[in-house]
Write a protein that holds these residues in place. Sequence first.
Motif, PDB file in Angstrom:
ATOM      1  N   TRP A 217     -17.249  -4.669   9.976  1.00 58.74           N
ATOM      2  CA  TRP A 217     -17.284  -5.395   8.705  1.00 58.74           C
ATOM      3  C   TRP A 217     -17.609  -4.514   7.509  1.00 58.74           C
ATOM      4  O   TRP A 217     -17.488  -4.948   6.377  1.00 58.74           O
ATOM      5  N   SER A 218     -17.973  -3.238   7.749  1.00 56.79           N
ATOM      6  CA  SER A 218     -18.148  -2.314   6.624  1.00 56.79           C
ATOM      7  C   SER A 218     -16.881  -1.481   6.420  1.00 56.79           C
ATOM      8  O   SER A 218     -16.878  -0.525   5.648  1.00 56.79           O
ATOM      9  N   ASN A 219     -15.808  -1.856   7.127  1.00 62.83           N
ATOM     10  CA  ASN A 219     -14.537  -1.122   7.062  1.00 62.83           C
ATOM     11  C   ASN A 219     -14.711   0.354   7.392  1.00 62.83           C
ATOM     12  O   ASN A 219     -14.122   1.221   6.752  1.00 62.83           O
ATOM     13  N   GLY A 220     -15.558   0.624   8.368  1.00 60.63           N
ATOM     14  CA  GLY A 220     -15.747   1.984   8.842  1.00 60.63           C
ATOM     15  C   GLY A 220     -16.699   2.835   8.028  1.00 60.63           C
ATOM     16  O   GLY A 220     -16.936   3.990   8.364  1.00 60.63           O
ATOM     17  N   LEU A 221     -17.257   2.278   6.941  1.00 54.73           N
ATOM     18  CA  LEU A 221     -18.211   3.045   6.134  1.00 54.73           C
ATOM     19  C   LEU A 221     -19.472   3.384   6.915  1.00 54.73           C
ATOM     20  O   LEU A 221     -20.048   4.450   6.748  1.00 54.73           O
ATOM     21  N   VAL A 222     -19.919   2.435   7.738  1.00 55.12           N
ATOM     22  CA  VAL A 222     -21.110   2.647   8.548  1.00 55.12           C
ATOM     23  C   VAL A 222     -20.673   2.747  10.003  1.00 55.12           C
ATOM     24  O   VAL A 222     -20.039   1.845  10.523  1.00 55.12           O
TER      25      VAL A 222
ATOM     26  N   HIS B 177     -23.480   2.325  -1.965  1.00 56.92           N
ATOM     27  CA  HIS B 177     -22.923   1.118  -1.328  1.00 56.92           C
ATOM     28  C   HIS B 177     -23.373   1.030   0.134  1.00 56.92           C
ATOM     29  O   HIS B 177     -23.823  -0.032   0.588  1.00 56.92           O
ATOM     30  N   VAL B 178     -23.265   2.126   0.866  1.00 57.08           N
ATOM     31  CA  VAL B 178     -23.662   2.131   2.279  1.00 57.08           C
ATOM     32  C   VAL B 178     -25.166   1.917   2.408  1.00 57.08           C
ATOM     33  O   VAL B 178     -25.610   1.169   3.280  1.00 57.08           O
ATOM     34  N   ALA B 179     -25.947   2.544   1.531  1.00 59.57           N
ATOM     35  CA  ALA B 179     -27.410   2.337   1.560  1.00 59.57           C
ATOM     36  C   ALA B 179     -27.734   0.864   1.347  1.00 59.57           C
ATOM     37  O   ALA B 179     -28.604   0.312   2.021  1.00 59.57           O
ATOM     38  N   ALA B 180     -27.028   0.223   0.427  1.00 53.65           N
ATOM     39  CA  ALA B 180     -27.253  -1.207   0.190  1.00 53.65           C
ATOM     40  C   ALA B 180     -26.890  -2.019   1.429  1.00 53.65           C
ATOM     41  O   ALA B 180     -27.632  -2.934   1.814  1.00 53.65           O
ATOM     42  N   LEU B 181     -25.766  -1.691   2.064  1.00 50.36           N
ATOM     43  CA  LEU B 181     -25.389  -2.384   3.304  1.00 50.36           C
ATOM     44  C   LEU B 181     -26.483  -2.257   4.362  1.00 50.36           C
ATOM     45  O   LEU B 181     -26.866  -3.240   4.999  1.00 50.36           O
ATOM     46  N   LEU B 182     -26.971  -1.043   4.535  1.00 50.47           N
ATOM     47  CA  LEU B 182     -28.019  -0.808   5.535  1.00 50.47           C
ATOM     48  C   LEU B 182     -29.298  -1.566   5.190  1.00 50.47           C
ATOM     49  O   LEU B 182     -29.907  -2.199   6.055  1.00 50.47           O
ATOM     50  N   MET B 183     -29.699  -1.509   3.926  1.00 51.66           N
ATOM     51  CA  MET B 183     -30.946  -2.176   3.516  1.00 51.66           C
ATOM     52  C   MET B 183     -30.854  -3.694   3.654  1.00 51.66           C
ATOM     53  O   MET B 183     -31.770  -4.324   4.184  1.00 51.66           O
TER      54      MET B 183
END
Length: 88
Positions: free
Chosen positions: A4-9, A36-42
């Motif tokens: 769901w992160s389109n491969g970013l994570v 953006h990735v940091a926000a997804l992780l947080m």
Amino acid sequence: MQVWSNGLVKNPERGVDIETWWRSSLQLLPKDQRRHVAALLMYTAWNIWKERNRIVFEKKTMTAPLVFNCILEEMGLRQAALRALNAT
């Protein structure tokens, strides 16, 4: 999360601790993607923590798709806030 992160994570490799995985997920990304990735992780970690607390303290539980929707909702609110901030 990888889907769901389109491969970013990327999914963590077996045996890798969370801090190492988290740092390596951000390390080589350009600044805008890193944010953006940091926000997804947080937001993911935060909502998993909130679900854990809901189970422990309220004896209530949400399904994984509902927790996922909470993550998406909070990410949407963050994006709206950033847009509003940039519009001023």
